[in-house]
Motif scaffolding. Structure first.
Motif, mmCIF file in Angstrom:
data_model
loop_
_atom_site.group_PDB
_atom_site.id
_atom_site.type_symbol
_atom_site.label_atom_id
_atom_site.label_comp_id
_atom_site.label_asym_id
_atom_site.label_seq_id
_atom_site.Cartn_x
_atom_site.Cartn_y
_atom_site.Cartn_z
ATOM 1 N N PHE A 1 50.213 63.066 7.185
ATOM 2 C CA PHE A 1 51.638 63.245 7.464
ATOM 3 C C PHE A 1 52.462 62.075 6.933
ATOM 4 N N CYS A 2 53.663 62.396 6.475
ATOM 5 C CA CYS A 2 54.629 61.369 6.078
ATOM 6 C C CYS A 2 55.984 61.839 6.549
ATOM 7 N N GLU A 3 56.879 60.886 6.761
ATOM 8 C CA GLU A 3 58.209 61.298 7.206
ATOM 9 C C GLU A 3 58.907 62.092 6.098
ATOM 10 N N ARG A 4 58.693 61.653 4.869
ATOM 11 C CA ARG A 4 59.303 62.332 3.715
ATOM 12 C C ARG A 4 58.398 62.072 2.537
ATOM 13 N N LYS A 5 58.365 62.986 1.590
ATOM 14 C CA LYS A 5 57.482 62.825 0.440
ATOM 15 C C LYS A 5 58.122 61.859 -0.573
ATOM 16 N N CYS A 6 57.374 60.865 -1.033
ATOM 17 C CA CYS A 6 57.893 59.969 -2.068
ATOM 18 C C CYS A 6 57.910 60.698 -3.411
ATOM 19 N N ASN A 7 58.767 60.229 -4.312
ATOM 20 C CA ASN A 7 59.006 60.974 -5.560
ATOM 21 C C ASN A 7 57.824 60.975 -6.527
ATOM 22 N N TYR A 8 56.872 60.084 -6.310
ATOM 23 C CA TYR A 8 55.755 59.958 -7.254
ATOM 24 C C TYR A 8 54.439 60.445 -6.653
ATOM 25 N N CYS A 9 54.474 60.902 -5.403
ATOM 26 C CA CYS A 9 53.226 61.045 -4.647
ATOM 27 C C CYS A 9 52.574 62.416 -4.789
ATOM 28 N N ASP A 10 51.298 62.411 -5.143
ATOM 29 C CA ASP A 10 50.545 63.673 -5.132
ATOM 30 C C ASP A 10 49.380 63.614 -4.143
ATOM 31 N N PHE A 11 49.460 62.682 -3.182
ATOM 32 C CA PHE A 11 48.410 62.610 -2.150
ATOM 33 C C PHE A 11 48.528 63.813 -1.216
ATOM 34 N N LEU A 12 47.463 64.005 -0.458
ATOM 35 C CA LEU A 12 47.446 65.099 0.502
ATOM 36 C C LEU A 12 48.229 64.668 1.745
ATOM 37 N N SER A 13 49.530 64.880 1.694
ATOM 38 C CA SER A 13 50.378 64.480 2.812
ATOM 39 C C SER A 13 51.673 65.267 2.772
ATOM 40 N N ALA A 14 52.269 65.491 3.941
ATOM 41 C CA ALA A 14 53.522 66.233 4.029
ATOM 42 C C ALA A 14 54.187 65.922 5.366
ATOM 43 N N GLY B 1 43.800 55.990 7.044
ATOM 44 C CA GLY B 1 44.736 56.001 5.920
ATOM 45 C C GLY B 1 45.456 57.331 5.818
ATOM 46 N N GLY B 2 46.235 57.479 4.768
ATOM 47 C CA GLY B 2 46.986 58.736 4.667
ATOM 48 C C GLY B 2 47.525 58.962 3.282
ATOM 49 N N GLY B 3 48.649 59.671 3.257
ATOM 50 C CA GLY B 3 49.624 59.867 4.322
ATOM 51 C C GLY B 3 50.116 58.562 4.923
ATOM 52 N N THR B 4 50.690 58.709 6.082
ATOM 53 C CA THR B 4 51.216 57.559 6.805
ATOM 54 C C THR B 4 50.727 57.613 8.247
ATOM 55 N N PRO B 5 49.646 56.908 8.563
ATOM 56 C CA PRO B 5 49.143 56.951 9.939
ATOM 57 C C PRO B 5 50.207 56.575 10.978
ATOM 58 N N GLY C 1 61.798 56.856 -3.744
ATOM 59 C CA GLY C 1 61.928 57.780 -2.605
ATOM 60 C C GLY C 1 61.267 57.251 -1.354
ATOM 61 N N ARG C 2 61.091 55.927 -1.287
ATOM 62 C CA ARG C 2 60.488 55.346 -0.084
ATOM 63 C C ARG C 2 61.505 55.385 1.061
ATOM 64 N N ILE C 3 61.007 55.442 2.300
ATOM 65 C CA ILE C 3 61.939 55.549 3.428
ATOM 66 C C ILE C 3 62.362 54.176 3.952
HETATM 67 S S1 SF4 Z 1 51.325 59.164 1.186
HETATM 68 FE FE1 SF4 Z 1 52.405 57.263 0.761
HETATM 69 S S2 SF4 Z 1 53.241 57.568 -1.278
HETATM 70 FE FE2 SF4 Z 1 52.708 59.603 -0.478
HETATM 71 S S3 SF4 Z 1 54.567 60.403 0.472
HETATM 72 FE FE3 SF4 Z 1 53.392 59.356 2.043
HETATM 73 S S4 SF4 Z 1 54.235 57.264 2.091
HETATM 74 FE FE4 SF4 Z 1 54.859 58.194 0.166
#
Ligand code: SF4
Length: 376
Positions: free
Chosen positions: A9-22, A59-63, A131-133
């Motif tokens: 999970f992340c509060e918002r998706k960063c503009n460059y990120c393709d990790f498994l997070s939303a 790790g994450g995402g954003t723990p 696009g960082r928060i």
């Molecule tokens: S995983 Fe990291 S880089 Fe990706 S959207 Fe979340 S905070 Fe941003």
């Protein structure tokens, strides 16, 4: 054995990120934590009690999108179900915006002893572009709160090759980082990934947006600045004050076994006939329904293990330990890769020592080319 736990999970998706997070609402996050704890309990039987857990990495995402209590419950479940070594390295990744003073105090108090803070840049304009928060001020407050909470092992992530970045801008970011004196710094060059807003904006660029030459200049500038300020360059992208190298990540590069839990997490486990590489589903619905289902699983061949040992080992500045290689595989590195090594040495890309094989500085610049040579 090492444990990795993924929080997608992340509060918002960063503009460059393709990790498994939303982003996800509190209800989904709560359901996820419950499923994750079911998985942690359910997999405990696959790790013998005699096998101590030497590192835990959340790790994450954003723990830190989870509450302090949820993170505490996850850690408590691991501690109850597995034999965690008393000196285990226990890391959690945090975003400067979401890890507040109370959370950091709580986490330190329950046994987290290492923090990885996603700073990326000390320029507001770069953070906005990415696009960082968080802001630079959020990072400084987070770092200060972490120190006050008693964290004595802090890692800071720095992003380089950000579109528009020049040496002066990166130098300012690095100066700020160095002035705070974290124990560990990870630096990553921005690469444009498919399916991200940056891919829409910059297109299908080969290599870094700033250009290869600038990217290499920025890389070597960070290396020089960190080394001249007491950091040991121990892996291509990682730097540590002596004794503060990441035990968890070093385990990956040295091919230690790890159990990954959470959405999409992969594991490398001992198995009959070779190491087993397996991963969890990346589908959140499926994971919530049954967190113990493996999506993929394969037994690595001896050839796979040899290749991994070479290209992962070369990422570390100490290189591949050729004596340990011979002990593990019963053959010398030279007997398999003699011709490749001769070519790479002649090109000035690797250095062959009495019991090691390492990248030269030029080899670092051509790392992907070198690694590919060890795939047969
Ligand atoms: S995983 Fe990291 S880089 Fe990706 S959207 Fe979340 S905070 Fe941003």
């Amino acid at each position: 054995m090492q444990i990795y736990i993924h929080i997608p999970f992340c509060e918002r998706k960063c503009n460059y990120c393709d990790f498994l997070s939303a982003p996800a609402d509190p209800h989904v996050r709560e359901m996820y934590v419950n499923a994750l704890m079911r998985e942690i309990r359910g997999r405990a039987g696959s790790v013998g009690r005699e096998d101590a857990i030497t590192t835990i990495y959340i790790g994450g995402g954003t723990p830190s999108t989870l509450s302090a209590k949820q993170l505490g419950d996850i850690f408590a479940t691991v501690s109850q179900e597995y034999r965690v070594a008393p000196d285990a390295e226990v890391t959690v990744e945090v975003n400067p915006k979401s890890a507040d003073r109370d959370m950091l105090h709580f986490l330190r108090g329950i046994g987290f002893n290492r923090l990885s803070i996603g700073m990326q840049s000390m320029h507001r304009s770069e953070l906005e572009l990415l696009g960082r928060i968080h802001t630079p001020e959020d990072f400084e407050a987070c770092f200060d709160n972490a120190r006050r909470a008693g964290f004595k092992n802090i890692s800071v992530d720095v992003m380089t090759a950000i579109p528009g970045q020049n040496e002066h801008m990166l130098e300012q970011t690095m100066q700020k980082v160095i002035s705070l004196n974290p124990e560990h710094v990870s630096t990553y060059s921005l690469i444009i990934e498919r399916g991200t807003p940056f891919f829409e904006q910059f297109g299908d660029v080969e290599g870094p947006v700033v250009g290869e030459e600038t990217e290499r200049k920025l890389y070597w500038m960070t290396v020089d600045m960190l080394k001249s300020n007491g950091y040991r360059h121990y892996e291509i992208s990682n730097f540590a004050k002596p004794g503060h190298e990441s035990v968890h990540n070093t385990g990956y590069w040295k091919r230690k076994y790890y159990l990954g839990m959470g959405l999409g997490a992969s594991s490398c486990l001992p198995a009959a006939g070779g190491d087993e590489r397996c991963s969890n589903t990346k589908d959140l619905e499926k994971y919530l329904a049954n967190p113990l289902t493996r999506e993929e699983s394969s037994i690595l061949s001896r050839k796979d293990m040899i290749e991994e040992t070479m290209y992962l080992g070369l990422r570390m500045m100490e290189g591949v330990d050729t004596d340990a290689f011979e002990k593990q595989f019963g053959v010398t590195v030279r007997s398999i890769y003699g011709d490749v090594i001769d070519d790479l040495v002649a090109q000035g890309l690797v250095y062959e020592g009495a019991s090691s094989l390492t990248l030269t500085d030029m080899g670092i610049d051509y790392g992907n080319y070198v690694f590919a040579k060890f795939l047969r």
